[in-house]
Motif scaffolding. Structure first.
Motif, PDB file in Angstrom:
ATOM      1  N   MET A   1      -1.232   8.018 -12.085  1.00 31.12           N
ATOM      2  CA  MET A   1      -1.541   8.132 -10.672  1.00 31.12           C
ATOM      3  C   MET A   1      -1.090   6.877  -9.961  1.00 31.12           C
ATOM      4  O   MET A   1      -1.375   5.781 -10.380  1.00 31.12           O
ATOM      5  N   PHE A   4      -2.164   3.077  -4.428  1.00 30.90           N
ATOM      6  CA  PHE A   4      -1.785   2.838  -3.038  1.00 30.90           C
ATOM      7  C   PHE A   4      -2.421   1.563  -2.520  1.00 30.90           C
ATOM      8  O   PHE A   4      -3.568   1.272  -2.823  1.00 30.90           O
ATOM      9  N   ILE A  12      -1.615   7.652   4.698  1.00 30.10           N
ATOM     10  CA  ILE A  12      -1.842   8.961   4.090  1.00 30.10           C
ATOM     11  C   ILE A  12      -2.870   9.733   4.887  1.00 30.10           C
ATOM     12  O   ILE A  12      -2.723  10.919   5.132  1.00 30.10           O
ATOM     13  N   TYR A  13      -3.913   9.037   5.298  1.00 33.37           N
ATOM     14  CA  TYR A  13      -4.975   9.751   6.010  1.00 33.37           C
ATOM     15  C   TYR A  13      -4.492  10.296   7.347  1.00 33.37           C
ATOM     16  O   TYR A  13      -4.993  11.280   7.845  1.00 33.37           O
ATOM     17  N   GLY A  16      -1.277  12.803   6.186  1.00 28.47           N
ATOM     18  CA  GLY A  16      -1.714  13.898   5.314  1.00 28.47           C
ATOM     19  C   GLY A  16      -2.125  15.175   6.007  1.00 28.47           C
ATOM     20  O   GLY A  16      -1.563  16.233   5.772  1.00 28.47           O
ATOM     21  N   PRO A  17      -3.100  15.087   6.926  1.00 20.67           N
ATOM     22  CA  PRO A  17      -3.483  16.327   7.610  1.00 20.67           C
ATOM     23  C   PRO A  17      -2.419  16.803   8.584  1.00 20.67           C
ATOM     24  O   PRO A  17      -2.293  17.995   8.835  1.00 20.67           O
ATOM     25  N   PRO A  20       0.733  19.222   6.898  1.00 21.34           N
ATOM     26  CA  PRO A  20       0.500  20.662   6.705  1.00 21.34           C
ATOM     27  C   PRO A  20       0.204  21.384   8.006  1.00 21.34           C
ATOM     28  O   PRO A  20       0.603  22.528   8.206  1.00 21.34           O
TER      29      PRO A  20
END
Lengths: 113, 892
Positions: A1, A4, A12-13, A16-17, A20
């Motif tokens: 893994m 980060f 990413i936060y 990320g959303p 998509p």
């Protein structure tokens, strides 16, 4: 893994959303099939006052309808005797030999009382 | 280490309980009575509590679960309430096909199909002949869209889920194609939970009554799915669209027949159905993605599972998909509560939950296939791969101080695949001790990602595939009569490519919303992948290596199909018990056990595959089976010496609009494959000595092409052979490919087979390659002893008059009536000359042509014959020893 760093985590936060979500919005936009040619509100098929009542008509009267011949008229009478009266004029479609196209040709000439 | 407590019986308790429960259901179907099940349950459960903690308690618990299984099955059987639609039709209160009006609530989204769509209705009211009945149960309606007006009417109706409608249609629940050994349509519908089906002639027959409270967001998701399906159909070629819609969206009705058969023959059809593979794949990807966003396990669990269950609902909530999602949820639940999950335990848990809800599922082939394949992977494939990895990766540790004890070649093979020098160097540099390891891989890996990983992927994939095939072998033969050795390789090819194809297609559609220009290359790429994908199965199919069709044993030998999985289970427990790193000398026992289990498995598999003695022994009697192929003809003649002759193979006419437009051929099973071949396999045949093609009509000849593909044919007899005819061309091509002797017969020829005499009465000798009409049908007269059978084909009155005029004797004991009992044949003089004891009419239950015509049936009855139709009675079997005749029907 992968590990980060804190800075990356914030990225990413946020990303990320959004990614998509963007894809879903694009898919929705892409799938808008042209809905523009919806037909107008249901056409009322108003049978004229001389419309044939299919629950009381005889074979001869059925034969007068366009696209209905002797055999078909006979079958309609048989069907009515076997299964009872027609609740709606559309139920005439249940008789073998009367399909969608044929029925549409005569639907303005019949009614069911 | 503490001594394991005496309470430990197994590490997988749920698996044992599930097995016992399942066994209870299975046995209860054949042996139990309800009282026995309850008795067993009660008298085992109570003492189990008393003996808790001892071996006896465990055994009693297993027995009580056994009884519980039986009880559950009984409950399900008696749970069919009298006002279920199914019960009404089975009791005969309404005959199948009669016009009724059914009112109900639309259950679930409309399922698009070619030429229309399906909806499922939760039936509430049924009106027949003016009488209203309150009912329950699910009916499935097909709504064809044949014209723009019909499409407009459907759009206006807007049949969303939870809409209440009343539909006038002819509900059907009867079975067609009633032949021994062939699975009936009714059973298939029952498994899907559908009580009756109907095709609705026109949207005008649908009346919208109201709208029950629906679920808003769900409806919009269904609409997105519908739109995606439409987009794919527009932008992609037919095979590509069919595959993508099936894999990504669960729409099975757009697959064309050719592509679907390619997948079947390659043993990769499961990729086209939303099944465990998809759910696992999607769930895995979703899980990896969610892990990037949050570390909280409960968030991950909820997010992944809600996504997965939404997906399952959207693609139709079919039972196999729900099973897979349930298994995935249980597995991730273990992850959630920080418990290491035993996969076997999770499997057992899902089995218990699913069987408790629907005990009848245990007889469902889909259930058996799913669970057996997961069990195979979990108990055999993964442990084996794990052990091979350990052998390859071995370095000295506290648990494994010594190198593995295994054959030298095996160790070298594992080291080639799994040994990574770099990793060892890094680890060794961290230790206080130093060591030299002598690893001897077959070749040194130049690149980890380029060479080693693909090799490992292919090897492990092949191992998993092969083990699953081995475990599923009996099931595949009994249900599909097909063994696909090529699937071991093809799965590795088709699987990843299909994932890529679906992903790019979806991406293409999303990009198309922004820019058409960007989307075009994506769709082109999808087409390329699709063609690449189909290349491999097509290659295997052309060299005829992909799959082998195998008949089944009948009778008591069938138990071999139960022993084989037991042998597989034994072999797998040997594998799990194999300890290459064990220090003590338990090897001897393991080796002998392993070798003997392996030998037994190979032997059983060989017996199942080669099926010696599967055909029934010659009985010295002449036997004719008139098969129920709906509208069409098919008769199997078994001669006294065991030789077989198949006269026609049924078939469905393919409506071709000229030769220009290749019409979409939906993936509906061919009659020759699903009915005739199935019947022959169940009888144990893999070879048919003679096939007779009476004439070139689709409902006689199409099935013969399928039979030619699936069986070894001795010789083929024709009347006329017009090569230009499409059906004839296909049959001719198949026979030529297999070098089958083809023989044109004409009236006057006769030959002997096993004591019976076969004479050809038609067509007359002036043959040629002209058009093969009904009057040119081959007419056969088979006589054995003093009994005569006449097979009239499709001859019409002209040929019948010719036969009367000829000098042949036409008196017979059994006549297969010409042309499905149509009034074009069976003229009075002919009927009175033949005067058979039995007249068999091969026709469907409801013939669109009105066959058999009433006057024909009356004519034959008046001549003294007992008239039987295959549509009513199913397969009609007539046996004679030369003197006596014995008639039996599938439906008495």
């Amino acid at each position: 893994m992968m590990r980060f760093c804190n800075y990356c985590k914030t990225r990413i936060y946020i990303v990320g959303p959004i990614l998509p979500l963007a894809i879903i919005v694009a898919m929705l936009a892409g799938c808008q099939a042209p809905h523009s040619d919806y037909p107008p509100a249901a056409e009322q098929v108003i049978a004229a006052s001389y419309a044939l009542d299919i629950n009381t008509a005889t074979a001869v009267e059925f034969e007068r309808l366009p696209s209905v011949g002797a055999i078909l008229a006979e079958r309609i009478i048989e069907f009515r005797e076997k299964y009872g009266r027609f609740r709606r004029p559309e139920h005439l479609l249940m008789v073998q030999g009367i399909g969608d196209a044929r029925f549409r040709r005569i639907r303005h000439l019949i009614k069911a009382e | 280490m503490t001594e394991p407590s005496r309470l430990t019986f197994t590490l997988n308790p749920l698996a044992w309980l599930a097995a016992s429960f399942a066994l209870g259901i299975a046995v209860a179907e054949y042996l139990f009575s309800e009282k026995f099940a309850i008795v067993l349950l009660v008298f085992a459960a109570l003492p189990a509590l008393l003996f808790a903690g001892r071996m006896a308690g465990t055994a009693l618990l297993l027995v009580s679960f056994f009884g519980l299984g039986g009880f559950a099955l009984q409950m399900q059987k008696t749970g069919i309430f009298p006002h279920r639609v199914r019960a009404i039709y089975e009791k005969g209160l309404i005959a199948s096909g009669e016009p009724v009006e059914v009112e109900g609530v639309i259950n679930g989204p409309a399922e698009p199909a070619f030429g229309g769509f399906f909806i499922k209705l939760d039936a509430k009211l049924l009106t027949y002949k003016g009488e209203e009945m309150r009912v329950s149960g699910i009916v499935r309606l097909f709504l064809p869209i044949d014209s723009e007006e019909m499409a407009a009417d459907f759009r206006r109706l807007n049949l969303e889920p939870a809409t209440r409608i009343a539909v006038a249609c002819g509900l059907e629940r009867a079975s067609r194609f009633l032949n021994p050994g062939v699975i009936s349509r009714r059973e298939i519908l029952d498994r899907q939970g559908i009580d009756a089906v109907a095709s609705v002639k026109s949207p005008l027959l649908i009346e919208k009554i109201g709208q029950d409270a629906g679920f808003g967001p769900v409806a919009s998701i269904y609409r997105i799915r519908q739109d995606l399906i439409d987009e794919f159909r527009v932008r992609l070629s037919t095979p590509a669209a069919g595959m993508v819609i099936a894999t990504a969206l669960g729409g099975r009705h757009f697959l064309d027949s050719e592509t679907a058969n390619l997948f079947r023959e390659g043993g990769t059809f499961h990729i086209l159905v939303i099944s465990g593979l998809h759910i696992t794949f999607l769930g895995g990807i979703a899980f990896l993605f969610i892990r990037l966003l949050t570390k909280k396990r409960w968030l991950q669990f909820i997010a992944v599972n809600s996504f997965l269950w939404t997906f399952t609902m959207v693609v139709g909530a079919e039972i196999p998909a729900m099973r897979a999602s349930l298994m995935f949820t249980i597995l991730t639940f273990g992850y959630l509560i920080y418990r290491p999950t035993s996969s076997l335990n999770s499997l057992g848990a899902s089995a218990i939950i699913l069987l408790a809800a629907r005990p009848g599922d245990i007889f469902d082939p889909s259930f058996q296939l799913t669970f057996l394949s997961v069990a195979a992977i979990v108990t055999t494939a993964f442990p084996l791969i794990g052990k091979l990895r350990e052998i390859g990766n071995w370095s000295p540790t506290a648990e494994t101080p010594f190198p593995p004890r295994a054959p030298r070649a095996l160790i070298r093979f594992c080291e080639t695949l799994y040994w990574r020098e770099r990793t060892w160097e890094i680890n060794a540099s961290r230790q206080v001790w130093s060591a030299r390891l002598f690893k001897t891989p077959f070749f040194k890996n130049p690149g980890d990602f380029v060479i080693r990983r693909p090799l490992v992927f292919m090897f492990e994939g092949a191992v998993v595939s092969a083990i699953v095939q081995l475990w599923l072998l009996p099931l595949l033969i009994v249900y599909f009569h097909r063994v696909t050795p090529a699937s071991v390789v093809l799965n590795l090819w088709v699987g990843p490519l299909m994932a890529i194809e679906a992903a790019t297609a979806l991406l293409g559609v999303s990009v198309a919303g922004i820019s058409e220009a960007l989307a075009a290359p994506l769709f082109a790429f999808t087409e390329l992948v699709s063609r690449l994908l189909l290349f491999a199965p097509a290659l295997f199919q052309s060299i005829d290596f992909a799959s082998v069709r195998i008949p089944v044993y009948s009778g008591n030998i069938k138990v071999i199909y139960l022993i084989a999985p037991a042998a597989a289970a034994a072999a797998s427990s040997i594998i799990t018990g194999w300890q290459p790193f064990a220090l003590s000398g338990r090897r001897k026992i393991s080796l002998i056990g392993g070798i003997s289990a392996g030998i037994m498995l190979v032997f059983l598999s060989g017996v199942i595959l080669i099926h010696p003695q599967s055909t029934p022994d010659p009985t010295g009697q002449l036997r004719v089976d008139f098969l129920d192929v709906g509208q069409g003809d098919s008769a199997l003649v078994t001669f006294p010496n065991g030789e077989t002759m198949l006269i026609d193979g049924g078939g469905r006419p393919r409506f071709r609009n000229g030769d220009d437009e290749p019409r979409f051929e939906p993936d509906i099973p061919h009659i020759g494959e699903a009915v005739v071949s199935e019947f022959l396999w169940e009888r144990g045949y893999s070879r048919i000595d003679y096939i007779v093609a009476t004439h070139a009509d689709a409902d006689h000849m199409q099935g013969l092409a399928d039979v030619a593909r699936n069986f070894r044919i001795g010789a083929a007899l024709f009347g006329r052979m017009p090569r230009e005819d499409a059906e004839m061309a296909e049959l001719y091509r198949e026979l030529k490919k297999r070098s089958v002797a083809m023989h044109e017969t004409a009236s006057g020829e006769s030959f002997q087979i096993g004591g019976a005499v076969v004479e050809v009465l038609n067509p007359s000798i002036q043959s040629g390659e002209g058009f093969s009409g009904n009057d040119d049908s081959v007419v056969l007269r088979i006589s054995f002893g003093s009994r005569v059978f006449l097979f009239m084909g499709d001859v019409e009155n002209k040929a019948e008059r010719q036969l009367l005029a000829s000098s042949k004797s036409l008196k017979a004991d059994v006549v297969k009536v010409a042309h499905h009992g149509s009034r074009t044949s069976s003229i009075k003089e002919f009927v009175n000359t033949a005067r058979p004891a039995y007249a068999v009419i091969s026709v469907g239950r409801h013939s669109t042509f009105g066959h058999p015509h009433r006057e024909v049936v009356d004519r034959w009855s008046a001549a003294g014959a007992e008239v039987m139709t295959t549509g009513e009675k199913g397969t009609i079997t007539i046996m004679t020893d030369g003197q006596a005749i014995h008639v039996s029907r599938y439906l008495p």
